[in-house]
Design a protein around this motif. Structure first.
Motif, short mmCIF file in Angstrom:
data_model
loop_
_atom_site.label_atom_id
_atom_site.label_comp_id
_atom_site.label_asym_id
_atom_site.label_seq_id
_atom_site.Cartn_x
_atom_site.Cartn_y
_atom_site.Cartn_z
N HIS A 10 0.82 -1.22 0.00
CA HIS A 10 0.00 0.00 0.00
C HIS A 10 0.85 1.27 0.00
O HIS A 10 0.35 2.35 -0.28
N GLN A 11 2.12 1.13 0.32
CA GLN A 11 2.97 2.32 0.42
C GLN A 11 3.88 2.51 -0.80
O GLN A 11 4.73 3.40 -0.80
N ILE A 12 3.71 1.72 -1.84
CA ILE A 12 4.59 1.86 -3.01
C ILE A 12 4.39 3.22 -3.68
O ILE A 12 3.32 3.83 -3.58
N ALA A 13 5.43 3.68 -4.36
CA ALA A 13 5.32 4.91 -5.17
C ALA A 13 5.54 4.52 -6.63
O ALA A 13 6.38 5.09 -7.31
N MET A 14 4.79 3.52 -7.07
CA MET A 14 4.94 2.99 -8.43
C MET A 14 3.63 3.24 -9.17
O MET A 14 2.56 3.02 -8.60
N THR A 15 3.69 3.65 -10.41
CA THR A 15 2.46 3.97 -11.13
C THR A 15 1.99 2.77 -11.97
O THR A 15 2.80 1.91 -12.35
N PRO A 16 0.69 2.72 -12.27
CA PRO A 16 0.12 1.51 -12.90
C PRO A 16 0.80 1.12 -14.22
O PRO A 16 1.09 -0.05 -14.44
N LYS A 17 1.07 2.10 -15.07
CA LYS A 17 1.62 1.76 -16.39
C LYS A 17 2.98 1.06 -16.23
O LYS A 17 3.25 0.03 -16.84
N GLU A 18 3.82 1.65 -15.38
CA GLU A 18 5.17 1.11 -15.21
C GLU A 18 5.13 -0.27 -14.54
O GLU A 18 5.89 -1.16 -14.91
N LEU A 19 4.20 -0.44 -13.58
CA LEU A 19 4.07 -1.75 -12.94
C LEU A 19 3.53 -2.78 -13.92
O LEU A 19 4.03 -3.90 -14.01
N GLY A 20 2.51 -2.36 -14.68
CA GLY A 20 1.85 -3.27 -15.62
C GLY A 20 2.84 -3.88 -16.61
O GLY A 20 2.72 -5.07 -16.96
N GLU A 21 3.83 -3.09 -17.01
CA GLU A 21 4.82 -3.59 -17.98
C GLU A 21 5.52 -4.85 -17.49
O GLU A 21 5.90 -5.71 -18.29
N LEU A 22 5.73 -4.94 -16.18
CA LEU A 22 6.48 -6.09 -15.65
C LEU A 22 5.75 -7.41 -15.89
O LEU A 22 6.37 -8.47 -15.93
N GLY A 23 4.43 -7.32 -16.05
CA GLY A 23 3.65 -8.54 -16.27
C GLY A 23 3.76 -9.07 -17.69
O GLY A 23 3.24 -10.15 -17.98
N HIS A 24 4.40 -8.33 -18.57
CA HIS A 24 4.42 -8.72 -20.00
C HIS A 24 5.83 -8.85 -20.55
O HIS A 24 6.05 -8.67 -21.73
N LEU A 25 6.80 -9.12 -19.69
CA LEU A 25 8.18 -9.22 -20.18
C LEU A 25 8.43 -10.61 -20.77
O LEU A 25 7.89 -11.61 -20.29
N ALA A 26 9.27 -10.67 -21.79
CA ALA A 26 9.48 -11.93 -22.50
C ALA A 26 10.15 -12.99 -21.62
O ALA A 26 9.77 -14.15 -21.64
N ALA A 27 11.13 -12.55 -20.81
CA ALA A 27 11.94 -13.57 -20.13
C ALA A 27 11.91 -13.44 -18.61
O ALA A 27 12.63 -14.14 -17.92
N ALA A 28 11.08 -12.53 -18.08
CA ALA A 28 11.11 -12.30 -16.63
C ALA A 28 9.71 -12.28 -16.04
O ALA A 28 8.76 -11.77 -16.65
#
Ligand SMILES: Cc1cc2nc3c(=O)[nH]c(=O)nc-3n(C[C@H](O)[C@H](O)[C@H](O)COP(=O)(O)OP(=O)(O)OC[C@H]3O[C@@H](n4cnc5c(N)ncnc54)[C@H](O)[C@@H]3O)c2cc1C
Length: 434
Positions: free
Chosen positions: A197-215
């Motif tokens: 709940h205390q992260i300072a991460m925005t949705p777009k930047e976080l969302g990208e991590l779910g679609h990486l080819a090898a990670a």
């Protein structure tokens, strides 16, 4: 006629110059100074190379630079080549827009070990910042740790995770692309002192991590409060936390993992002559929502540690400085008579590119209220500064020079990339025949 010097050509400097040009029209000459012959500050050296659409904001800044009365004076470091006091002699007002380029220190034992680097250095390395071209970060181990729970930590983790193909269309510099392609890193732990709940991460930047080819991003749902508690979050934050929760449902096998380690406070970095592991204390939230150590400790292996915990503005001689805030002492951008600051040098390292716009406009309006268009301060402005720089042998550059560098970088681009950045000041100057 009025003369203004804006020191720094990042977003804050350009928005301020834009606002001054609008307020004064032909009644002012506005010079944007920068320590480098290349403009745009963190748009060039900070914003991730695989986020080209964001970098396109520089087109708007180009229009400002090409507005009548506005000049770009590059390759001039204020505080070294010319002092703020001297600028105040020549200009009616001086606006410091120098950003916050220094990494904040972790303040823990072992942070000076080889293998521990700040995000300004690591990001500067992959973005072609001349100070960090030779950084050569250790990518030969299998484990890395990224300290911090903001968007910069996400940028660093993503860049460490991407495959060569995923950098297609980016302007990551060649030396970084080659080194990352050979990287042995397979596990990246992202540590935050507090919880989801205390992260300072925005949705777009976080969302990208779910679609990486090898990670694959990995979270532990036990770290999250009950899902109903998300209702109380502000909508953007709720979206980010929802995306984080959904990482727990991704079923895939990928060679690299990005582990979100919440409630994790680094106590020390240890290793034989180089970073090998972090000693971390488990935390919990206290009544005020701050992280409190529980006394339980554990180890996180890491031969590369990148700290992404914020930045500070360097002090400049004669300019009042706020040690705690790591920025210039100011009130609504005003430092002292005719001296102002904007952007990260005013507010500290927070907000998006767009946050710098109202900031610059506010200061420009304050200046225009004090020195109305049509008034004259009797100062020499650009002509006086140029004379001074020539006397000192400082080889200032202009916007046409930047355009030459830009064309050379575009001509050198590898297939599919917008440019291959030159990474040394001498290369820039050679391109200009200096
Ligand atoms: C790694 C990273 C990624 C980011 N990604 C995003 C993103 O994706 N989206 C987003 O909205 N925001 C992002 N930001 C935030 C954004 O970059 C900042 O909000 C913005 O750049 C701050 O603008 P500024 O003009 O205050 O400082 P800067 O952009 O740092 O500009 C300062 C300028 O001053 C010059 N300068 C410094 N010292 C001197 C001196 N002594 N004399 C002359 N010139 C000097 C520098 O060369 C530089 O050009 C990111 C920031 C970082 C660090």
């Amino acid at each position: 006629m009025r003369h203004f010097a804006v020191v720094g050509s990042g977003p804050a400097g350009f928005y301020t110059a834009e606002a001054l040009a609008k307020a004064y029209g032909e009644q002012a000459q506005i010079d944007i100074l920068d320590r480098y012959p290349v403009p745009y500050g963190l748009i060039r050296f900070g914003v991730a190379p695989d986020h080209q659409s964001l970098k396109a904001v520089s087109k708007r800044y180009d229009k400002v630079a090409e507005t009548g009365g506005v000049g770009f004076i590059g390759n001039v470091t204020v505080g070294r080549d010319v002092s703020v006091e001297e600028l105040l002699d020549h200009y009616d007002a001086v606006i410091l827009a120098i950003g916050a380029p220094h990494d904040r220190k972790l303040g823990i034992p072992g942070e000076d070990l080889p293998g521990v680097i700040g995000s300004a250095e690591f990001v500067g390395w992959y973005n072609g910042h001349p100070d960090f071209a030779d950084l050569d970060p250790p990518l030969g181990g299998t484990h890395a740790a990224v300290i911090g729970n903001g968007n910069v930590a996400l940028d660093v983790a993503r860049i460490l995770s991407k495959t060569r193909d995923e950098f297609e269309g980016s302007d990551i510099v060649g030396h970084a692309l080659e080194a990352l392609d050979r990287s042995a890193i397979r596990t990246i732990t992202i540590l935050g002192r507090r919880g989801p709940h205390q992260i300072a991460m925005t949705p777009k930047e976080l969302g990208e991590l779910g679609h990486l080819a090898a990670a694959l991003p990995i979270v532990d749902l036990a770290d999250f409060p009950p899902v109903e508690a998300d209702e109380a979050l502000e909508p953007g934050q709720r979206k980010s936390v929802t995306i984080l929760r959904e990482f727990a449902n991704i079923r895939a096998n990928k060679p690299k993992t990005m582990i979100f380690d919440f409630f994790a406070k680094p106590l020390a970095i240890e290793g034989e002559g180089r970073a090998e592991r972090l000693i971390v204390e488990r935390t919990e939230l206290d009544e005020r929502g701050a992280a409190r150590g529980t006394g339980e400790t554990y180890e996180v292996p890491a031969s590369l540690v990148v700290s992404c915990i914020g930045y500070s503005t360097p002090a400049i001689e004669g300019v009042p400085y706020d040690d705690r805030g790591g920025k210039f002492l100011n009130e609504s951008g005003r430092i002292s008579d005719r001296l102002y600051c904007v952007g990260w040098a005013r507010r500290g390292p927070t907000g998006t590119i767009g946050t710098n716009r109202p900031d610059g406009y506010e200061v420009a309006e304050a200046i225009a209220a004090e020195m109305p268009a049509g008034s004259d301060g009797g100062r020499s402005g650009r002509a006086g500064l140029k004379r001074l720089l020539e006397e000192r042998g400082v080889r200032a550059t202009d916007f046409a020079d930047w355009r030459k560098i830009e064309r050379a970088e575009e001509a050198a681009a590898r297939a599919g990339s917008p440019r291959e950045k030159m990474v040394r000041v001498e290369q820039w100057l050679e391109t200009l025949g200096r």
